[in-house]
Design an enzyme around this catalytic site. Sequence first.
Site, PDB file in Angstrom:
ATOM      1  N   SER B 217       0.913  -1.157   0.024  1.00  0.00           N
ATOM      2  CA  SER B 217       0.072  -0.093  -0.258  1.00  0.00           C
ATOM      3  C   SER B 217       0.771   1.252  -0.052  1.00  0.00           C
ATOM      4  O   SER B 217       0.649   2.178  -0.578  1.00  0.00           O
ATOM      5  CB  SER B 217      -0.890  -0.083   1.349  1.00  0.00           C
ATOM      6  N   ARG B 221       0.143   3.485  -2.971  1.00  0.00           N
ATOM      7  CA  ARG B 221      -0.412   4.703  -2.832  1.00  0.00           C
ATOM      8  C   ARG B 221       0.184   6.139  -3.473  1.00  0.00           C
ATOM      9  O   ARG B 221      -0.481   6.832  -4.451  1.00  0.00           O
ATOM     10  CB  ARG B 221      -0.346   4.925  -1.512  1.00  0.00           C
ATOM     11  N   ASN B 225      -1.439   7.935  -6.695  1.00  0.00           N
ATOM     12  CA  ASN B 225      -1.885   9.391  -6.679  1.00  0.00           C
ATOM     13  C   ASN B 225      -0.904  10.226  -7.900  1.00  0.00           C
ATOM     14  O   ASN B 225      -1.609  11.092  -8.429  1.00  0.00           O
ATOM     15  CB  ASN B 225      -1.353  10.052  -5.248  1.00  0.00           C
TER      16      ASN B 225
END
Lengths: 75, 290
Positions: B217, B221, B225
Amino acid sequence: MEQSVIYIGAGLMLGLGAIGSAVGLGVLGSKFMEGIARQPELRPFLLTNFFIVLALVEAIPIISMVFGLYLLFAV
Amino acid sequence: MAKELTSKSYIDHHLTNLTCGKTESVGWTCDHNYYDEMGFMAFHVDSITISILLGVAFVALFKLIKLNPADQKPTRMQNFVEMCVEFVNENIKSIFGSTDNKLIGPLALTVLIWVFFMNLMDLIPVDFLPELTKQVSYASGIVDDPNDAYFKFVPTTDPNITLGMALGVFILTIFYSIKIKGLGGFIAELTLHPFGKFAIPFNFALEIMQLLAKPLSLGLRLFGNLYAGEMIFILIALLMFFQSAVFGVLGLGLHLLWALFHILVVSLQAFIFMVLTILYLSMAHETGDH
């Protein structure tokens, strides 16, 4: 047939991801406001933690949005 | 193989890396047409060079600034560097508490500034640098068709880079938890945790899943983004396909709005990556049972 299935999949990805992040951020925002209302002097501390949790909540919906957009435009 | 300009080819062009790899038929090549043949031995040359350049820039910036002694007025650069170091130090103290681990300070500072520099590349207008590479490589004859010149300028939109950094943090957490808790302690933590001795397979499954979810993660992440930000910039740039002033101005406005919002995303993701790196390392040091 294959192209239309991709569009359905991409639509679902974008929609459900948006619901997830909207609800998550809604709850986060309301608790943040409550925390400030209860103790305004804690505002800077709450603000940094708000941003940390904001990024954590946003992680998965953003990733599903990425795959959705990729499916929609580049596949 | 001149590709006519469609929205799909435009998007594909901006999202493909310059990959050089070993192929059976041609040996080492950077030609994208042999991309499928490259298999495992393919390197995203653009992400590697840009991230190394930014790393060198970061180290040079922090090393070469003029440090005025304490009694004189600090130079502007010195203020910036001191601000960054204090910011990192304060975060480490609040998350980690006191520690004799000498690696965590430099690691957190490097992660913060390096990832921030890599993300900043995303604020350069989306068409500016790829177009530049197209013309340069076409003019210099490297590429016979301008559409074959690929160069992706934002390293963090390449999952290899972000997952590579997350893998580095993962290896560090494993190393430190074994060093602090000992191999037995680490295994015990993995197998005995939630429900004690008798439910070892269930504990193990739970703990392994949690152990693997952290780096995954962490890496995805940052990648998600930045890739989403890049994709939005490209889609806004697609508005220019309509060749009408109204859409042009609308596209410009949207591009400006998204760039302003993206400044927050860029700095926030670098900050989050640093905070989670510190957090995972501090959890590796925790010996009390949680």
